[in-house]
Write a protein that holds these residues in place. Structure first.
Motif, PDB file in Angstrom:
ATOM      1  N   CYS A  42       0.852  -1.186   0.000  1.00  0.00           N
ATOM      2  CA  CYS A  42       0.000   0.000   0.000  1.00  0.00           C
ATOM      3  C   CYS A  42       0.891   1.240   0.000  1.00  0.00           C
ATOM      4  O   CYS A  42       1.779   1.367   0.862  1.00  0.00           O
ATOM      5  N   ASN A  43       0.683   2.120  -0.958  1.00  0.00           N
ATOM      6  CA  ASN A  43       1.511   3.328  -1.019  1.00  0.00           C
ATOM      7  C   ASN A  43       1.027   4.367  -0.007  1.00  0.00           C
ATOM      8  O   ASN A  43       0.107   4.122   0.767  1.00  0.00           O
ATOM      9  N   THR A  44       1.665   5.541  -0.034  1.00  0.00           N
ATOM     10  CA  THR A  44       1.345   6.575   0.957  1.00  0.00           C
ATOM     11  C   THR A  44      -0.081   7.097   0.805  1.00  0.00           C
ATOM     12  O   THR A  44      -0.630   7.708   1.732  1.00  0.00           O
ATOM     13  N   GLU A  45      -0.670   6.881  -0.355  1.00  0.00           N
ATOM     14  CA  GLU A  45      -2.051   7.324  -0.585  1.00  0.00           C
ATOM     15  C   GLU A  45      -3.062   6.227  -0.243  1.00  0.00           C
ATOM     16  O   GLU A  45      -4.238   6.323  -0.611  1.00  0.00           O
ATOM     17  N   LYS A  46      -2.599   5.197   0.431  1.00  0.00           N
ATOM     18  CA  LYS A  46      -3.434   4.059   0.837  1.00  0.00           C
ATOM     19  C   LYS A  46      -4.042   3.322  -0.365  1.00  0.00           C
ATOM     20  O   LYS A  46      -5.112   2.732  -0.266  1.00  0.00           O
ATOM     21  N   HIS A  47      -3.327   3.388  -1.464  1.00  0.00           N
ATOM     22  CA  HIS A  47      -3.738   2.593  -2.626  1.00  0.00           C
ATOM     23  C   HIS A  47      -3.016   1.241  -2.535  1.00  0.00           C
ATOM     24  O   HIS A  47      -1.791   1.174  -2.599  1.00  0.00           O
ATOM     25  N   CYS A  48      -3.759   0.184  -2.355  1.00  0.00           N
ATOM     26  CA  CYS A  48      -3.176  -1.149  -2.163  1.00  0.00           C
ATOM     27  C   CYS A  48      -3.294  -1.967  -3.431  1.00  0.00           C
ATOM     28  O   CYS A  48      -4.321  -1.929  -4.119  1.00  0.00           O
ATOM     29  N   TYR A  49      -2.233  -2.688  -3.736  1.00  0.00           N
ATOM     30  CA  TYR A  49      -2.187  -3.451  -4.973  1.00  0.00           C
ATOM     31  C   TYR A  49      -1.310  -4.691  -4.792  1.00  0.00           C
ATOM     32  O   TYR A  49      -0.490  -4.765  -3.873  1.00  0.00           O
ATOM     33  N   LYS A  50      -1.502  -5.638  -5.663  1.00  0.00           N
ATOM     34  CA  LYS A  50      -0.723  -6.872  -5.634  1.00  0.00           C
ATOM     35  C   LYS A  50       0.541  -6.679  -6.465  1.00  0.00           C
ATOM     36  O   LYS A  50       0.485  -6.227  -7.603  1.00  0.00           O
ATOM     37  N   PHE A  77     -11.897  -0.654   5.635  1.00  0.00           N
ATOM     38  CA  PHE A  77     -10.876  -0.214   4.680  1.00  0.00           C
ATOM     39  C   PHE A  77      -9.536  -0.014   5.377  1.00  0.00           C
ATOM     40  O   PHE A  77      -8.494  -0.469   4.908  1.00  0.00           O
ATOM     41  N   ASP A  78      -9.572   0.691   6.526  1.00  0.00           N
ATOM     42  CA  ASP A  78      -8.331   0.940   7.274  1.00  0.00           C
ATOM     43  C   ASP A  78      -7.703  -0.365   7.762  1.00  0.00           C
ATOM     44  O   ASP A  78      -6.476  -0.515   7.771  1.00  0.00           O
ATOM     45  N   GLU A  79      -8.556  -1.291   8.176  1.00  0.00           N
ATOM     46  CA  GLU A  79      -8.063  -2.613   8.607  1.00  0.00           C
ATOM     47  C   GLU A  79      -7.363  -3.329   7.467  1.00  0.00           C
ATOM     48  O   GLU A  79      -6.300  -3.931   7.641  1.00  0.00           O
ATOM     49  N   CYS A  80      -7.980  -3.283   6.301  1.00  0.00           N
ATOM     50  CA  CYS A  80      -7.408  -3.932   5.118  1.00  0.00           C
ATOM     51  C   CYS A  80      -6.070  -3.316   4.752  1.00  0.00           C
ATOM     52  O   CYS A  80      -5.113  -4.023   4.440  1.00  0.00           O
ATOM     53  N   VAL A  81      -5.990  -1.983   4.808  1.00  0.00           N
ATOM     54  CA  VAL A  81      -4.734  -1.292   4.480  1.00  0.00           C
ATOM     55  C   VAL A  81      -3.628  -1.717   5.434  1.00  0.00           C
ATOM     56  O   VAL A  81      -2.491  -2.001   5.018  1.00  0.00           O
ATOM     57  N   GLU A  82      -3.947  -1.746   6.719  1.00  0.00           N
ATOM     58  CA  GLU A  82      -2.949  -2.156   7.709  1.00  0.00           C
ATOM     59  C   GLU A  82      -2.465  -3.584   7.448  1.00  0.00           C
ATOM     60  O   GLU A  82      -1.286  -3.893   7.591  1.00  0.00           O
ATOM     61  N   ASP A  83      -3.383  -4.470   7.076  1.00  0.00           N
ATOM     62  CA  ASP A  83      -3.035  -5.870   6.800  1.00  0.00           C
ATOM     63  C   ASP A  83      -2.174  -5.983   5.546  1.00  0.00           C
ATOM     64  O   ASP A  83      -1.171  -6.709   5.533  1.00  0.00           O
ATOM     65  N   LYS A  84      -2.535  -5.247   4.496  1.00  0.00           N
ATOM     66  CA  LYS A  84      -1.827  -5.365   3.216  1.00  0.00           C
ATOM     67  C   LYS A  84      -0.426  -4.773   3.267  1.00  0.00           C
ATOM     68  O   LYS A  84       0.475  -5.234   2.563  1.00  0.00           O
ATOM     69  N   LYS A  85      -0.245  -3.737   4.076  1.00  0.00           N
ATOM     70  CA  LYS A  85       1.073  -3.086   4.094  1.00  0.00           C
ATOM     71  C   LYS A  85       1.997  -3.665   5.184  1.00  0.00           C
ATOM     72  O   LYS A  85       3.128  -3.222   5.339  1.00  0.00           O
ATOM     73  N   TYR A  86       1.490  -4.686   5.920  1.00  0.00           N
ATOM     74  CA  TYR A  86       2.316  -5.282   6.979  1.00  0.00           C
ATOM     75  C   TYR A  86       3.523  -5.999   6.377  1.00  0.00           C
ATOM     76  O   TYR A  86       3.402  -6.769   5.426  1.00  0.00           O
ATOM     77  N   LEU A  87       4.688  -5.746   6.932  1.00  0.00           N
ATOM     78  CA  LEU A  87       5.927  -6.377   6.467  1.00  0.00           C
ATOM     79  C   LEU A  87       6.358  -7.440   7.468  1.00  0.00           C
ATOM     80  O   LEU A  87       6.599  -7.139   8.638  1.00  0.00           O
ATOM     81  N   TYR A  88       6.457  -8.675   7.005  1.00  0.00           N
ATOM     82  CA  TYR A  88       6.985  -9.730   7.877  1.00  0.00           C
ATOM     83  C   TYR A  88       8.476  -9.501   8.134  1.00  0.00           C
ATOM     84  O   TYR A  88       8.990  -9.847   9.202  1.00  0.00           O
ATOM     85  N   PHE A  89       9.163  -8.912   7.149  1.00  0.00           N
ATOM     86  CA  PHE A  89      10.599  -8.651   7.291  1.00  0.00           C
ATOM     87  C   PHE A  89      10.969  -7.514   6.355  1.00  0.00           C
ATOM     88  O   PHE A  89      10.614  -7.531   5.171  1.00  0.00           O
ATOM     89  N   LYS A  90      11.661  -6.515   6.895  1.00  0.00           N
ATOM     90  CA  LYS A  90      12.120  -5.403   6.068  1.00  0.00           C
ATOM     91  C   LYS A  90      13.463  -5.773   5.461  1.00  0.00           C
ATOM     92  O   LYS A  90      14.478  -5.832   6.153  1.00  0.00           O
TER      93      LYS A  90
END
Length: 532
Positions: A42-50, A77-90
């Motif tokens: 998810c980018n800074t504009e909360k646009h999430c993509y595969k 929507f906010d929940e989904c964004v948080e889930d999609k942008k979660y990093l298991y490892f940076k």
């Protein structure tokens, strides 16, 4: 507390030392974490993509936001964004995006493998000339310092340079560390050196380090700190007496054996100088001229090449075997550890469980698992639990076959050229892993192709091993090749013979074997046992 005397003291220390060396070698699979990228972003504009590649910018901006659902609330929507942008490892790939530059065809994994390949060209010859211990110490020192610098200097160029030189330490741990350990440990525990101290344990510890740090810089520092435990252990131990005796350094060999006897709490008796002076020097060309030793060498080279290629194709493409990155990595290490320890306990109890049997069984199971993976991919069953199970079996049993590769190098190759040949076979392994890293584009274009490649090379490999690999269980390392060589003036001529490795009878072991200590009948409580 009184610690009972016995050979077991030294054997345990060698196992701990080798386990630490394997942990440092696990930097080869740390590239899985260094190159890790999430499936979605998810980018800074909360646009999430595969993500369709490892590049954060590689997506179609006209595609709808994956978190926008009909009749969805703002909280959903906010929940989904948080889930999609979660990093298991940076990862380093996340920070540097190197695969999205001109380095797209020169990945961090390829760079690391080339570093190990380069070091193998040098370290094997140096260890056979100058000794196991000093080259072991120097290579690990270079590797640990390079690992720290690769993370400490915030530059992509520095990252590539120092990950390359980290390969020097990995090569030292793999080829010099294994040769040193196999010569120091007692013959009856040589198989356990590869099963109790094993790659899977190292992988589990590495995954744990990644899990608790969640970031590649801190993980690199912690890996370097743990690997530094090698230094005090190696400082305590002497040079390999097997190496010193082969070089006819009698006084130094006796000092080394006396030091080992004192460590084990055993009485020491000097070996007869004649027994040492009768050992023949064997050059690489001597080995090459002998049909039997040459065949062993060529078979080992092919084994290391194809096993390395198949193992790393399976490993490098297994980050998505489970939804959670850490679950798949922990489980693959755990299953491999269990299988290795099981074989380690079984080997002393079953005479038929030799090097060939372990290899053929493990390779056969891996090939069946590859077929199951292909079925899962062609039937779109990749998200299923049974896909995870067969993928874990494929990796674990393919990796288990490497035990025969390591043991056969130690047990089929003469002492004078053992590390040189170990380096050559490791180069073959690196060539296989480099080829494996170049197959990564198939992951996104035609994933079944990866496992079709594995099936083809493994079918060829298991056939070659079945017909040409000698059984070498329990051979005396000092006797390997001695019956194939005879002195003639200034040079040595090779005798074509069909004798088995070692003393001529497979399965026989000289009492004064690898570590320089006799096998003690009852190791606990027999302080008067002599170490010859």
């Amino acid at each position: 507390m009184n610690i009972p005397p016995g050979q077991w003291r030294l054997d345990v220390m060698i196992m701990v030392l080798y386990q630490m060396a394997l942990f440092f070698s696990a930097q080869l699979v740390f590239v899985i974490f260094l190159e890790y990228m999430p499936k979605t972003y998810c980018n800074t504009e909360k646009h999430c993509y595969k993500l369709t590649s490892k590049c954060l910018s590689d997506y179609d901006r006209n595609e709808p936001n994956t978190c926008l659902a009909p009749n969805g609330s703002k909280s959903q929507f906010d929940e989904c964004v948080e889930d999609k942008k979660y990093l298991y490892f940076k990862s380093a790939q996340y920070d540097y995006q190197q695969d999205c530059t001109s380095l797209t065809h020169y990945s961090a994994s390829t760079n690391m493998y080339l570093g190990v390949l380069f070091a193998n060209l040098v370290l094997g010859i140096l260890a056979d000339k100058l000794g196991r211990r000093p080259i072991y110490f120097a290579s690990i020192s270079i590797g640990v310092v390079s690992l720290v610098l690769s993370a400490a200097i915030p530059s992509l160029t520095a990252f590539y340079i120092f990950r390359f030189t980290t390969g020097v330490g990995v090569a030292g741990a793999q080829i010099v560390g294994w040769s040193y350990g196999s010569e120091m440990i007692s013959a009856k525990r040589r198989f356990q050196l590869r099963t109790f101290s094993n790659w899977a344990n190292a992988r589990i510890l590495l995954t744990f380090v990644a899990f608790i740090t969640r970031e590649w810089h801190t993980a690199s520092y912690l890996c370097a700190a743990i690997s530094a435990l090698i230094f005090p252990i190696l400082w305590k131990l002497p040079e390999s007496p097997v190496f010193l005796e082969q070089k006819h350094k009698i006084e130094e060999a006796n000092e080394a054996r006396e030091q080992l006897a004192d460590f084990c709490g055993l009485e020491y008796e000097e070996k007869e100088p004649e027994a040492i002076n009768n050992l023949k020097k064997i050059t690489f060309m001597d080995m090459w001229r002998n049909k039997r030793l040459r065949t062993n060498f060529l078979v080992l080279c092919f084994m290391w090449f194809y096993v390395g290629m198949a193992t790393y194709i399976t490993d490098l493409n297994g980050a998505d075997m489970s939804k959670n990155l850490y679950v798949g990595q922990f489980l693959s290490g755990l299953l491999l550890t269990i299988s290795k320890i099981a074989f380690g306990f079984a080997e002393p109890r079953f005479e038929w469980l030799g090097r060939r049997t372990v290899f053929l069984f493990s390779q056969g199971v891996a090939m069946i698992a590859y077929v199951a993976i292909l079925i899962a991919l062609f039937t779109d069953s990749k998200e299923s639990t049974w896909y995870l199970i067969v993928y874990l079996c494929a990796y674990s049993f393919q990796a288990l076959s490497t035990e025969t590769c390591y043991l056969s190098v130690a047990e089929l190759i003469p002492t004078d050229v053992r590390v040189t040949v170990a380096a050559i076979t490791n180069i073959c392994l690196r060539l296989g892993t480099i080829l494996a890293s170049l197959t990564k584009p198939l992951k996104f274009s035609f994933e079944p192709g990866l496992f079709l490649i594995n099936l083809v090379v493994c079918s060829i490999g298991i056939t070659v091993v079945y017909f040409h690999l000698e059984e070498s269980r329990n051979v005396n390392l000092q006797n390997v090749g001695q019956d194939e060589v005879s002195d003639s003036g200034d040079s040595q001529t090779m005798i074509e013979s069909d004798k088995t490795p070692g003393s001529g009878e497979s399965g026989t072991t000289d009492a004064a074997e690898t570590s320089g200590t006799t096998e003690v009948e009852a190791e606990r409580g027999e302080s008067n046992s002599k170490l010859a």
